[in-house]
Design a protein around this motif. Structure first.
Motif, short mmCIF file in Angstrom:
data_model
loop_
_atom_site.label_atom_id
_atom_site.label_comp_id
_atom_site.label_asym_id
_atom_site.label_seq_id
_atom_site.Cartn_x
_atom_site.Cartn_y
_atom_site.Cartn_z
N LEU A 101 0.83 -1.21 0.00
CA LEU A 101 0.00 0.00 0.00
C LEU A 101 0.87 1.26 0.00
N ILE A 102 1.89 1.25 0.85
CA ILE A 102 2.76 2.44 0.94
C ILE A 102 3.45 2.68 -0.41
N THR A 103 3.88 1.62 -1.07
CA THR A 103 4.53 1.75 -2.38
C THR A 103 3.53 2.22 -3.43
N ALA A 104 2.31 1.61 -3.43
CA ALA A 104 1.29 1.98 -4.43
C ALA A 104 0.81 3.41 -4.23
N ALA A 105 0.83 3.89 -2.97
CA ALA A 105 0.36 5.26 -2.70
C ALA A 105 1.24 6.28 -3.39
N TRP A 134 -9.77 -7.88 3.87
CA TRP A 134 -9.34 -8.41 5.18
C TRP A 134 -10.02 -7.64 6.32
N LYS A 135 -11.12 -6.96 5.98
CA LYS A 135 -11.97 -6.25 6.93
C LYS A 135 -11.29 -5.05 7.60
N LEU A 136 -10.30 -4.47 6.92
CA LEU A 136 -9.74 -3.22 7.40
C LEU A 136 -10.62 -2.08 6.88
N SER A 137 -10.93 -1.13 7.74
CA SER A 137 -11.80 -0.02 7.36
C SER A 137 -11.01 1.02 6.56
N ASP A 138 -11.74 1.88 5.87
CA ASP A 138 -11.08 2.98 5.12
C ASP A 138 -10.25 3.85 6.06
N LYS A 139 -10.74 4.03 7.28
CA LYS A 139 -10.02 4.86 8.24
C LYS A 139 -8.68 4.24 8.60
N GLN A 140 -8.67 2.89 8.78
CA GLN A 140 -7.42 2.20 9.10
C GLN A 140 -6.44 2.25 7.94
N ILE A 141 -6.98 2.07 6.72
CA ILE A 141 -6.12 2.08 5.53
C ILE A 141 -5.52 3.47 5.33
N ALA A 190 -4.92 5.63 7.63
CA ALA A 190 -3.92 5.87 8.68
C ALA A 190 -2.59 5.25 8.31
N ILE A 191 -2.63 4.04 7.74
CA ILE A 191 -1.38 3.38 7.32
C ILE A 191 -0.70 4.16 6.21
N GLU A 192 -1.54 4.64 5.26
CA GLU A 192 -0.99 5.39 4.12
C GLU A 192 -0.39 6.70 4.58
N ALA A 193 -1.07 7.38 5.53
CA ALA A 193 -0.59 8.68 5.99
C ALA A 193 0.68 8.56 6.82
N SER A 194 0.77 7.50 7.62
CA SER A 194 1.95 7.34 8.49
C SER A 194 3.16 6.86 7.70
N GLY A 195 2.91 6.09 6.69
CA GLY A 195 4.01 5.56 5.90
C GLY A 195 4.80 4.49 6.63
N SER A 196 4.24 4.00 7.73
CA SER A 196 4.91 2.95 8.52
C SER A 196 4.04 1.70 8.59
N VAL A 197 4.69 0.57 8.77
CA VAL A 197 4.01 -0.73 8.79
C VAL A 197 3.69 -1.13 10.23
#
Length: 598
Positions: free
Chosen positions: A178-182, A202-209, A211-218
């Motif tokens: 996701l971080i690479t595709a972003a 995998w039942k991750l919400s848009d909000k969770q996704i 947050a991962i994209e914004a933080s750039g961390s795994v």
């Protein structure tokens, strides 16, 4: 001088004459009395003793010419009836002593209308979870459960609540994608969208996704949230477990709506329809009555209990009903009229599978009984309503029915197992009540051993199950029907866990029949009926035990010749001393050891 001698002589003569008058007649009378007394004594002791026979009140087949102890149960013998004049062909007469020992009680029956709550039938049942509202909370990805926040049954769960935290290696890789595709979403929007959809699956919400994209961390650990509200019915996984995608973690039940499930006997089915009103009363709230409608009737009859499940759905927003609660349901009888029906206690009825039998007292002033076949309309809780075979005012046996039937069997009259009457053999004729002969013991042993083969693991687990069986046997000895039902359920569970896949047909038959009898015993609260099933249970368990090697401790096969309507019945024990499970205190030591399993 001469005058004095004459006077003395005359006085002596007069005295002798008077003495003869007094003592001579008295002696004659005494002799006469003695002769009469001798005749009376001679008559009483020679005539009556020659004809008087002595019997046992519990074993009327025992006849001895003099008093003493019963050779079967050790009870004092009583004078036998000299005749049975005035009895009909299939009537039996019991002594008052025998009735007291067997605790035989009678009741005069009347119309069912008085005891049937104005045309209502009663069903017994339990509160159960509404399976339509059950949900399974599963893991949406492979991983290891790092933290389980909901970890015990009965815990309340709300939708959106954190259930567990899982370490998921696959999600770690997906986050990196996701971080690479972003960073390429402007040039490759399709790739970016595909990666986001993968995480959504995998039942991750848009909000969770986001947050991962914004933080750039795994992130290493991911939360699992509840998708429904309810009560935890089962915790399936625990912390540290590795789970696969879709593997259940919890089972949640929404108890805002529950089921009341009742057992309707075969002869009650015609009075139950879907949509019918039913009034429900619980033991927990005896003064409250709940109204519901029949929502389901099981289309399949349970062959073991001869009942069908009748279900009603109840609202439970206040949490009054708990799964497992006992409840009673009352339904209006659908037939036009029940004024001609008679209600009798269930303990009065002996059911053979084809016939329903009771014993009626034919003489109101004497203990004279006769078997009668009846037609049952319905079972209402602890009572039966009788359609045919009884009239108002008839006096029937309501307690000790099987004891009366055993007496009829012994006297060759019509009985539960003998439709036409006539003496039946017992397999111990000529030795009834005595210790079995060596030939009888060898015959019994040979008939029990079927040369069956059991796997070693089965034999080990069977030996463990025998420990629970012995406790069940002891409960029968104590005549504790409630404890018998509890222990029978436990033994049934242990027998069901035995591995039977590798058994032959004969071996499977004995094990399955044992389980069937244990289930019947556990669902029955009538001690006499439980003991009737115990007879068949032992026929199968003893046969299996005789073919299982390495019994530890040594098991003794014991037999009571009077049980099972004088046909005899066996049981297992680890003690040579007889403790009869078929009669309890009434005939505690009746029986003998016929086989040793070592």
């Amino acid at each position: 001088m001469k005058k004095n001698i004459l006077s003395i002589t005359i006085a002596v003569i007069v005295g002798l004459f008077a003495g003869w008058l007094i003592f001579g007649n008295s002696g004659t009378d005494a002799a006469a009395v003695k002769d009469v007394s001798d005749m009376s004594d001679s008559h009483d002791h020679s005539g009556d003793n020659a004809n008087q026979m002595w019997t046992c009140s519990m074993h009327p087949q025992i006849m001895q010419p003099e008093p003493g102890d019963c050779p079967i149960c050790g009870m004092d013998l009583i004078p036998a009836e000299t005749s049975a004049e005035g009895l009909a062909m299939n009537e039996i007469k019991m002594t008052e002593n025998a009735m007291a020992l067997a605790n035989i009680q009678t009741t005069i029956v009347g119309s069912a209308q008085a005891s049937n709550d104005d045309g209502m039938i009663s069903l017994s049942g339990k509160i159960a979870e509404n399976e339509e509202n059950n949900a399974v909370q599963a893991s949406y990805f492979d991983g290891r459960i790092e933290k389980l926040n909901v970890n015990y049954e009965g815990q309340k769960v709300n939708k959106g609540q954190l259930l567990a935290t899982i370490y998921a290696p696959n999600l770690v890789a997906a986050q990196q994608e996701l971080i690479t595709a972003a960073s390429l979403k402007e040039s490759q929007p399709a790739l970016y969208k595909a990666v986001r959809n993968k995480l959504k699956n995998w039942k991750l919400s848009d909000k969770q996704i986001d947050a991962i994209e914004a933080s750039g961390s795994v992130r290493d650990n991911f939360p699992i949230y509840a998708t429904v509200s309810g009560t935890v019915a089962e915790v399936i996984a625990k912390e540290g477990d590795y789970v696969k995608q879709g593997q259940p973690i919890l089972r949640v039940s929404n108890l805002n709506s529950i089921w009341a499930e009742f057992d309707a006997y075969e002869n009650q089915i015609s009075n139950v329809k879907e949509g019918q009103n039913i009034k429900i009363v619980t033991n927990a709230y005896p003064n409250k009555e709940f109204n519901a409608k029949v929502s389901f009737i099981d289309p399949v009859l349970n062959n073991a209990t001869r009942t069908v499940t009748v279900r009603a759905t109840l609202k439970n927003t206040e949490g009054l009903f708990k799964p497992g609660m006992f409840v009673n349901g009352k339904l209006k009888v659908l037939s036009e009229s029940n004024n001609d029906l008679i209600s009798i206690p269930a303990t009065a009825v002996m059911w053979t599978g084809e016939r329903s039998l009771i014993y009626i007292k034919t003489n109101p002033n004497e203990p004279v009984f006769e078997m009668r076949e009846i037609v049952i309309a319905n079972r209402n809780g602890e009572n039966f309503t009788v359609k045919e075979g009884l009239e108002n005012g008839d006096e029937i046996v309501t307690n000790g029915t099987f004891s009366v039937d055993a007496a009829a069997q012994l006297q060759g009259k019509k009985s539960m197992m003998n439709k036409s009457g006539g003496k039946t053999t017992t397999g111990h004729e000529g030795h009834l009540g005595m210790q079995p002969t060596e030939d009888e013991m060898e015959s019994s042993s040979a008939s029990a051993k079927k040369r069956m083969k059991f796997p070693e693991k089965f034999q080990t687990n069977f030996s463990k199950a025998i420990d629970s069986y012995l406790k069940l046997k002891d409960a029968f000895v104590s005549s504790d029907a409630a404890q018998v039902a509890i222990l029978a359920k436990k033994v049934s569970g242990e027998f069901k866990s035995l591995e039977t896949e590798k058994l032959g047909e004969m071996e499977k038959t004995h094990v399955n029949k044992s389980i069937e009898m244990l289930d019947l015993i556990s669902k029955n609260d009538n001690l006499e009926n439980q003991r009737a099933h115990f007879v068949i249970l032992n026929e199968n368990i003893v046969t299996v035990a005789m073919n299982v090697e390495g019994a530890d401790p040594i098991l003794y096969v014991q037999k009571c010749p009077m049980a099972n309507n004088n046909k005899g019945a066996v049981w297992l024990s680890t003690d040579k001393d007889i403790r009869n499970p078929y009669y309890g205190d009434a005939m505690l030591t009746c029986g003998s050891v016929i086989e040793e399993i070592n």
